[in-house]
Scaffold this motif. Structure first.
Motif, PDB file in Angstrom:
ATOM      1  N   ALA A   3     -14.957   0.592  -1.922  1.00 30.86           N
ATOM      2  CA  ALA A   3     -14.629  -0.725  -2.440  1.00 30.86           C
ATOM      3  C   ALA A   3     -13.133  -1.001  -2.315  1.00 30.86           C
ATOM      4  O   ALA A   3     -12.713  -2.129  -2.086  1.00 30.86           O
ATOM      5  N   GLN A   4     -12.322   0.069  -2.446  1.00 26.49           N
ATOM      6  CA  GLN A   4     -10.888  -0.094  -2.334  1.00 26.49           C
ATOM      7  C   GLN A   4     -10.437   0.118  -0.893  1.00 26.49           C
ATOM      8  O   GLN A   4     -11.141   0.720  -0.097  1.00 26.49           O
ATOM      9  N   THR A   5      -9.262  -0.376  -0.581  1.00 27.28           N
ATOM     10  CA  THR A   5      -8.624  -0.049   0.685  1.00 27.28           C
ATOM     11  C   THR A   5      -7.577   1.010   0.411  1.00 27.28           C
ATOM     12  O   THR A   5      -6.539   0.712  -0.193  1.00 27.28           O
ATOM     13  N   PRO A   6      -7.801   2.258   0.816  1.00 32.96           N
ATOM     14  CA  PRO A   6      -6.854   3.333   0.487  1.00 32.96           C
ATOM     15  C   PRO A   6      -5.451   3.059   1.002  1.00 32.96           C
ATOM     16  O   PRO A   6      -4.465   3.407   0.356  1.00 32.96           O
ATOM     17  N   ALA A   7      -5.351   2.429   2.181  1.00 35.81           N
ATOM     18  CA  ALA A   7      -4.027   2.149   2.725  1.00 35.81           C
ATOM     19  C   ALA A   7      -3.222   1.254   1.796  1.00 35.81           C
ATOM     20  O   ALA A   7      -1.999   1.366   1.703  1.00 35.81           O
ATOM     21  N   ALA A   8      -3.935   0.365   1.100  1.00 33.72           N
ATOM     22  CA  ALA A   8      -3.240  -0.546   0.193  1.00 33.72           C
ATOM     23  C   ALA A   8      -2.792   0.153  -1.085  1.00 33.72           C
ATOM     24  O   ALA A   8      -1.742  -0.165  -1.646  1.00 33.72           O
ATOM     25  N   THR A   9      -3.576   1.110  -1.541  1.00 33.11           N
ATOM     26  CA  THR A   9      -3.254   1.800  -2.790  1.00 33.11           C
ATOM     27  C   THR A   9      -2.399   3.034  -2.567  1.00 33.11           C
ATOM     28  O   THR A   9      -1.734   3.498  -3.492  1.00 33.11           O
ATOM     29  N   GLY A  10      -2.437   3.599  -1.355  1.00 28.35           N
ATOM     30  CA  GLY A  10      -1.705   4.823  -1.073  1.00 28.35           C
ATOM     31  C   GLY A  10      -2.377   6.073  -1.585  1.00 28.35           C
ATOM     32  O   GLY A  10      -1.832   7.166  -1.466  1.00 28.35           O
ATOM     33  N   ARG A  11      -3.583   5.938  -2.144  1.00 26.67           N
ATOM     34  CA  ARG A  11      -4.273   7.089  -2.721  1.00 26.67           C
ATOM     35  C   ARG A  11      -4.914   7.944  -1.629  1.00 26.67           C
ATOM     36  O   ARG A  11      -5.262   7.454  -0.560  1.00 26.67           O
ATOM     37  N   ILE A  12      -5.086   9.224  -1.925  1.00 25.70           N
ATOM     38  CA  ILE A  12      -5.829  10.108  -1.039  1.00 25.70           C
ATOM     39  C   ILE A  12      -7.258   9.601  -0.911  1.00 25.70           C
ATOM     40  O   ILE A  12      -7.890   9.205  -1.894  1.00 25.70           O
ATOM     41  N   ALA A  13      -7.763   9.560   0.325  1.00 26.48           N
ATOM     42  CA  ALA A  13      -9.109   9.045   0.581  1.00 26.48           C
ATOM     43  C   ALA A  13      -9.514   9.459   1.989  1.00 26.48           C
ATOM     44  O   ALA A  13      -8.658   9.731   2.840  1.00 26.48           O
TER      45      ALA A  13
ATOM     46  N   ARG B  64       3.083  15.691  -6.963  1.00 24.06           N
ATOM     47  CA  ARG B  64       3.169  14.318  -6.441  1.00 24.06           C
ATOM     48  C   ARG B  64       4.535  14.052  -5.816  1.00 24.06           C
ATOM     49  O   ARG B  64       4.631  13.446  -4.741  1.00 24.06           O
ATOM     50  N   ALA B  65       5.581  14.528  -6.453  1.00 26.05           N
ATOM     51  CA  ALA B  65       6.926  14.303  -5.933  1.00 26.05           C
ATOM     52  C   ALA B  65       7.125  14.951  -4.570  1.00 26.05           C
ATOM     53  O   ALA B  65       7.981  14.516  -3.785  1.00 26.05           O
ATOM     54  N   ARG B  66       6.340  15.979  -4.273  1.00 26.19           N
ATOM     55  CA  ARG B  66       6.463  16.714  -3.012  1.00 26.19           C
ATOM     56  C   ARG B  66       5.359  16.355  -2.018  1.00 26.19           C
ATOM     57  O   ARG B  66       5.223  17.012  -0.984  1.00 26.19           O
ATOM     58  N   ASP B  67       4.571  15.329  -2.326  1.00 24.62           N
ATOM     59  CA  ASP B  67       3.454  14.914  -1.467  1.00 24.62           C
ATOM     60  C   ASP B  67       2.495  16.064  -1.204  1.00 24.62           C
ATOM     61  O   ASP B  67       1.988  16.251  -0.093  1.00 24.62           O
TER      62      ASP B  67
ATOM     63  N   PRO C 242      -4.770   8.294 -12.897  1.00 30.04           N
ATOM     64  CA  PRO C 242      -3.648   7.447 -12.461  1.00 30.04           C
ATOM     65  C   PRO C 242      -2.883   8.021 -11.267  1.00 30.04           C
ATOM     66  O   PRO C 242      -2.068   7.321 -10.676  1.00 30.04           O
ATOM     67  N   GLN C 243      -3.135   9.277 -10.930  1.00 31.83           N
ATOM     68  CA  GLN C 243      -2.390   9.928  -9.860  1.00 31.83           C
ATOM     69  C   GLN C 243      -3.041   9.645  -8.502  1.00 31.83           C
ATOM     70  O   GLN C 243      -4.263   9.682  -8.373  1.00 31.83           O
ATOM     71  N   PRO C 244      -2.240   9.431  -7.457  1.00 35.10           N
ATOM     72  CA  PRO C 244      -2.809   9.104  -6.143  1.00 35.10           C
ATOM     73  C   PRO C 244      -3.153  10.321  -5.293  1.00 35.10           C
ATOM     74  O   PRO C 244      -3.750  10.175  -4.227  1.00 35.10           O
ATOM     75  N   HIS C 245      -2.799  11.525  -5.749  1.00 34.88           N
ATOM     76  CA  HIS C 245      -2.846  12.699  -4.878  1.00 34.88           C
ATOM     77  C   HIS C 245      -3.833  13.765  -5.349  1.00 34.88           C
ATOM     78  O   HIS C 245      -3.678  14.942  -5.027  1.00 34.88           O
TER      79      HIS C 245
ATOM     80  N   ARG D  97     -15.952   7.296 -14.891  1.00 33.66           N
ATOM     81  CA  ARG D  97     -14.673   7.081 -15.571  1.00 33.66           C
ATOM     82  C   ARG D  97     -13.642   6.497 -14.608  1.00 33.66           C
ATOM     83  O   ARG D  97     -12.809   5.672 -14.987  1.00 33.66           O
ATOM     84  N   ALA D  98     -13.667   6.921 -13.361  1.00 35.06           N
ATOM     85  CA  ALA D  98     -12.738   6.372 -12.371  1.00 35.06           C
ATOM     86  C   ALA D  98     -12.997   4.892 -12.147  1.00 35.06           C
ATOM     87  O   ALA D  98     -12.056   4.088 -12.077  1.00 35.06           O
ATOM     88  N   ALA D  99     -14.267   4.522 -12.018  1.00 33.31           N
ATOM     89  CA  ALA D  99     -14.602   3.108 -11.809  1.00 33.31           C
ATOM     90  C   ALA D  99     -14.113   2.259 -12.970  1.00 33.31           C
ATOM     91  O   ALA D  99     -13.612   1.142 -12.770  1.00 33.31           O
ATOM     92  N   ARG D 100     -14.246   2.769 -14.188  1.00 34.52           N
ATOM     93  CA  ARG D 100     -13.754   2.026 -15.357  1.00 34.52           C
ATOM     94  C   ARG D 100     -12.248   1.844 -15.298  1.00 34.52           C
ATOM     95  O   ARG D 100     -11.704   0.842 -15.792  1.00 34.52           O
ATOM     96  N   ALA D 101     -11.557   2.826 -14.697  1.00 33.91           N
ATOM     97  CA  ALA D 101     -10.104   2.751 -14.581  1.00 33.91           C
ATOM     98  C   ALA D 101      -9.667   1.952 -13.364  1.00 33.91           C
ATOM     99  O   ALA D 101      -8.460   1.782 -13.138  1.00 33.91           O
ATOM    100  N   GLY D 102     -10.635   1.494 -12.558  1.00 33.90           N
ATOM    101  CA  GLY D 102     -10.313   0.675 -11.405  1.00 33.90           C
ATOM    102  C   GLY D 102      -9.848   1.454 -10.198  1.00 33.90           C
ATOM    103  O   GLY D 102      -9.165   0.899  -9.323  1.00 33.90           O
ATOM    104  N   VAL D 103     -10.215   2.751 -10.127  1.00 31.81           N
ATOM    105  CA  VAL D 103      -9.836   3.576  -8.976  1.00 31.81           C
ATOM    106  C   VAL D 103     -11.080   4.296  -8.463  1.00 31.81           C
ATOM    107  O   VAL D 103     -12.154   4.244  -9.077  1.00 31.81           O
ATOM    108  N   THR D 104     -10.944   4.958  -7.321  1.00 31.71           N
ATOM    109  CA  THR D 104     -12.028   5.750  -6.745  1.00 31.71           C
ATOM    110  C   THR D 104     -11.660   7.220  -6.817  1.00 31.71           C
ATOM    111  O   THR D 104     -10.561   7.608  -6.404  1.00 31.71           O
TER     112      THR D 104
END
Length: 478
Positions: free
Chosen positions: A32-42, A136-139, A222-225, A251-258
């Motif tokens: 449902a999300q576009t990972p490129a837009a959020t920057g999250r791992i996917a 996260r700071a070190r990718d 809340p973390q993208p990595h 729980r992730a869906a409720r938080a608006g993330v995948t």
């Protein structure tokens, strides 16, 4: 001159799409999300066998000295060492068993020595928060493991807060939990793993487990990595893993993330029925962990992994191996076995490879560091997400002699588990190939060679040890 990373990224999807078809964004299987837009791992939309992070494909490579890294006292220095080596992938179990003497439990301890399972030990969660921030700071991508069965059996169970002998939060009678479980976790005798509603529905225990899982998710969603794995090498009830996978995803869906979740099964044979519980449920398990394949050796190790790729071909997903066994100090093979397993998976199409902790694996030892450095050199010329396994292009090849991955334009990576030679079919290649050897033992570049177009070439390792060779067509990508 090797093609630039920018050129390779721009052309990667086109190269692989020429040979493989998978669901594209906008299809019924697209997120449902576009990972490129959020920057999250996917899973990467350009090739879902691999991951993307911050909008670009990423190859996950790792090795570390422990599994529950958030507990170690020198965490920051260890992460810096990983980053310097080119590692960007860790396994973090939420384990609390006192193996090193520095671990802490997540629950508050009362004056009488018992544990209050309704209140936290802040130190446990401070350590976990620190791991998330530093990685996260070190990718560095963190694969979080919610439950480790070895925490709840044998000598680890005796002092554990969940043991009803050590808490007033619930009783043995209300939960069915015994004071002792002296046998191996594979016996599946522990009611801890049967608490969910479709199993035994042990309400007092499940409430505590849910509260723990909620605390993990409050910090990680809340973390993208972050990636999620339910268990460590379980052979238990399918319903247990399914419950927690759905719990995390809900729980992730409720938080608006995948949230991307997997389960790790114990069976060393990837064709076994346990693994089908993950393979055949892509809507629940967004990626597959095949670490137990690393109990295999030689050609069987490669063949079993390739069988999984074929089984999942209609709906590809990233294949992670967060535990690569093999160390001279351990019971699961030698240093050489560990290096060979890690590199077969790399060339064979795995999205993530990590050396298991010592003594079961090479951790972040010098041999592991050099292997990671060598892999990054290979990636700089022919990123694995642009390649496909192509052993059919090899001739005069014995079992486990060499492994090839190739791109439609002729770019390729070839791994030799031992010194030797093979023939490489380039009769269909339109341009010469500029190739260079990489020593896996030292992590350094070796000699450069040029292979002519429209012919068969003999490829022989330049010396003793472990070698890979990587090449791209002269002039760069078309």
């Amino acid at each position: 001159m090797a093609p630039s990373r920018r050129d390779l990224l721009a052309s990667a999807g086109a190269f692989v799409a020429a040979a493989v078809t998978w669901p594209r964004p906008g299809s019924a299987h697209a997120a449902a999300q576009t990972p490129a837009a959020t920057g999250r791992i996917a899973p990467w939309s350009g090739n879902p066998w691999y991951w993307e992070y911050k909008g670009a494909p990423v190859l996950l490579l790792g090795g570390s000295k422990d599994d529950n890294l958030f507990q170690i006292p020198d965490l920051e220095a260890h992460l810096d060492e990983m980053r310097a080596a080119g590692a960007n992938y860790i396994r973090n179990t939420m384990s609390d068993r006192p193996d090193g003497g520095f671990e802490v439990y997540p629950f508050a301890r009362l004056a009488d020595g018992s544990y209050d399972l309704a209140h936290w030990n802040p130190e446990y969660w401070t350590r976990f928060d620190r791991l998330l921030a530093l990685s996260r700071a070190r990718d560095i991508i963190a694969q979080i493991e919610l439950w480790d069965r070895f925490d709840y059996f044998r000598h680890n169970w005796t002092p554990h807060p969940y043991n009803p002998a050590n808490t007033r939060t619930y009783t043995a009678e209300a939960t069915g939990l015994a004071r002792d479980y002296p046998n191996h976790p594979g016996t599946n005798e522990q009611p801890f793993f049967y608490s969910t509603p479709t199993q035994r529905h042990i309400a007092p225990l499940l409430a505590v487990q849910q509260r723990f899982a909620e605390a993990v998710l409050a910090r990680t969603l809340p973390q993208p990595h972050v990636l999620y794995c339910i268990d460590n090498e379980t052979s238990g009830d399918e319903a247990w893993g399914a419950y927690w996978a759905d719990f995390i995803r809900t729980r992730a869906a409720r938080a608006g993330v995948t949230a991307h979740v997997t389960e790790m099964w114990d069976d060393h044979d990837l064709k076994g029925s346990q693994h089908r519980r993950t393979f055949d449920h892509p809507d629940r398990y967004a990626f597959v962990d095949v670490s137990q394949n690393n109990h295999q050796k030689g050609q069987a190790h490669w063949d079993n992994f390739q069988w999984v790729r074929q089984h999942l071909a209609a709906r590809p997903r990233p294949l992670n191996t967060v535990k690569t066994y093999g160390s001279d100090e351990g019971p699961y093979g030698t240093d050489l076995d560990g290096l060979q397993r890690w590199w077969r998976h790399l060339v064979g199409g795995a999205a993530a490879m990590r050396f298991h902790r010592p003594k079961s694996g090479l951790g972040l030892s010098p041999r592991a560091v050099n292997a990671i450095r060598a892999a990054r050199k290979l990636e700089s010329v022919a990123p694995p997400w642009t390649l496909l396994p192509a052993n059919e292009k090899l001739s005069d090849r014995g079992p486990d002699a060499a492994y090839l991955a190739m791109r439609p334009d002729g770019a390729c990576a070839l791994f030799f588990p031992a010194p030797g030679s093979v023939g490489l079919d380039r009769t269909g290649a339109a341009r010469p190939l500029q190739a260079r050897w990489i020593s896996i033992d030292t992590g350094e570049w070796g000699a450069a060679v040029t292979w002519p177009a429209r012919t068969r070439v003999e490829v022989a390792t330049p010396g003793p040890g472990l070698w890979a060779i990587v090449g791209a067509p002269a002039g760069g990508p078309p």
